[in-house]
Design an enzyme around this catalytic site. Structure first.
Site, PDB file in Angstrom:
ATOM      1  N   GLY A  41       1.866   8.621 -11.194  1.00 18.38           N
ATOM      2  CA  GLY A  41       1.870   9.079  -9.815  1.00 18.38           C
ATOM      3  C   GLY A  41       2.810   8.200  -9.013  1.00 18.38           C
ATOM      4  O   GLY A  41       3.087   7.052  -9.386  1.00 18.38           O
ATOM      5  N   GLN A  52       5.991   4.391  -1.490  1.00 17.35           N
ATOM      6  CA  GLN A  52       6.379   3.474  -2.564  1.00 17.35           C
ATOM      7  C   GLN A  52       7.888   3.463  -2.799  1.00 17.35           C
ATOM      8  O   GLN A  52       8.387   2.588  -3.502  1.00 17.35           O
ATOM      9  CB  GLN A  52       5.672   3.834  -3.863  1.00 17.35           C
ATOM     10  N   CYS A  77      -0.678  -0.212 -10.414  1.00 20.72           N
ATOM     11  CA  CYS A  77       0.186   0.427  -9.430  1.00 20.72           C
ATOM     12  C   CYS A  77       1.618  -0.016  -9.660  1.00 20.72           C
ATOM     13  O   CYS A  77       1.876  -1.194  -9.922  1.00 20.72           O
ATOM     14  CB  CYS A  77      -0.275   0.029  -8.029  1.00 20.72           C
ATOM     15  N   LEU A  78       2.552   0.927  -9.551  1.00 22.96           N
ATOM     16  CA  LEU A  78       3.962   0.598  -9.738  1.00 22.96           C
ATOM     17  C   LEU A  78       4.463  -0.394  -8.686  1.00 22.96           C
ATOM     18  O   LEU A  78       5.387  -1.155  -8.945  1.00 22.96           O
ATOM     19  CB  LEU A  78       4.816   1.869  -9.716  1.00 22.96           C
ATOM     20  N   HIS A 133      -5.873   7.779  -5.842  1.00 24.15           N
ATOM     21  CA  HIS A 133      -5.026   6.585  -5.795  1.00 24.15           C
ATOM     22  C   HIS A 133      -3.756   6.874  -4.989  1.00 24.15           C
ATOM     23  O   HIS A 133      -3.381   6.103  -4.098  1.00 24.15           O
ATOM     24  CB  HIS A 133      -4.672   6.137  -7.221  1.00 24.15           C
ATOM     25  N   GLU A 134      -3.099   7.988  -5.300  1.00 23.24           N
ATOM     26  CA  GLU A 134      -1.861   8.335  -4.586  1.00 23.24           C
ATOM     27  C   GLU A 134      -2.151   8.690  -3.131  1.00 23.24           C
ATOM     28  O   GLU A 134      -1.367   8.342  -2.239  1.00 23.24           O
ATOM     29  CB  GLU A 134      -1.110   9.455  -5.299  1.00 23.24           C
ATOM     30  N   HIS A 160      -2.180   5.762  -0.940  1.00 22.56           N
ATOM     31  CA  HIS A 160      -0.848   5.280  -0.539  1.00 22.56           C
ATOM     32  C   HIS A 160      -0.385   5.924   0.762  1.00 22.56           C
ATOM     33  O   HIS A 160       0.194   5.244   1.614  1.00 22.56           O
ATOM     34  CB  HIS A 160       0.192   5.553  -1.629  1.00 22.56           C
TER      35      HIS A 160
END
Length: 184
Positions: free
Chosen positions: A45, A50, A98-99, A140-141, A144
């Site tokens: 995701g 991000q 997380c990225l 999760h996304e 963000h």
């Protein structure tokens, strides 16, 4: 085009993102770039904040997170202007990463089901209910675009244990696995 992923500490990650309209400039290319960026970084995701844009858009490909042999139960879709309508079911714990926060994982408790209203890349409105791993990735996304990072869901002891690592990420004092942008 592969975009730099904004690292922990970037202010855009803590902002509540703004809704967008169908005339958002170069939206189709931006979505394509998000898919390419997510895949290059081996993510499941990626949210627009991000990659430095404070807009209510995220992409999800949860197939790789499904149990072996059940990858087809994953979802691959674009979420624009999403709003969670309901969270339901038992709370489940799972080690998330997380990225934007590489090399840190932690157990996050989330409801096993989420109902969300969103627009797809053609601005068609949908209301969908997701369960299990699909629900987790969507939540999760979604966090963000609400300016929330998974580390905020960690238990106090774990937060203290990762504090030094988070500061290293903020400074860019980490080994890069993909293109990132740091606070300098």
């Amino acid at each position: 085009m592969i975009l730099p992923i904004y690292a922990y500490g970037q202010p855009v990650l803590k902002k509540v993102a703004e809704p967008i309209a169908a005339d958002y400039p170069d939206l189709a290319q931006f979505i394509a770039d998000m898919w390419e960026t997510m895949e290059e970084a081996n993510g499941v995701g990626l949210a627009a904040p991000q990659v430095g844009r404070s807009i209510r858009l995220f992409v999800v490909d949860s197939g790789p997170m499904q149990d072996e042999g059940k990858e087809g139960e994953g979802i691959r879709q674009v979420f624009i202007n999403a709003e969670i309508i309901e969270e339901a079911g038992a709370d489940c714990s799972y080690a998330e990463g997380c990225l934007s926060i590489p090399d840190i994982t932690g157990d996050v408790v989330r409801p096993e089901q989420v109902t969300i209203e969103y627009e797809d890349e053609h601005f068609v409105t949908h209301t969908s209910t997701f369960t299990g791993m699909n629900a987790r990735v969507v939540q999760h996304e979604y966090d963000h675009i609400e300016g929330i990072l998974f580390t905020e869901h960690l238990k106090p002891l774990k937060k203290r244990l990762v504090k030094r690592k988070l500061e290293k990420i903020r400074r860019g004092d980490i080994e890069l696995k993909y293109r990132m942008k740091f606070v300098r």
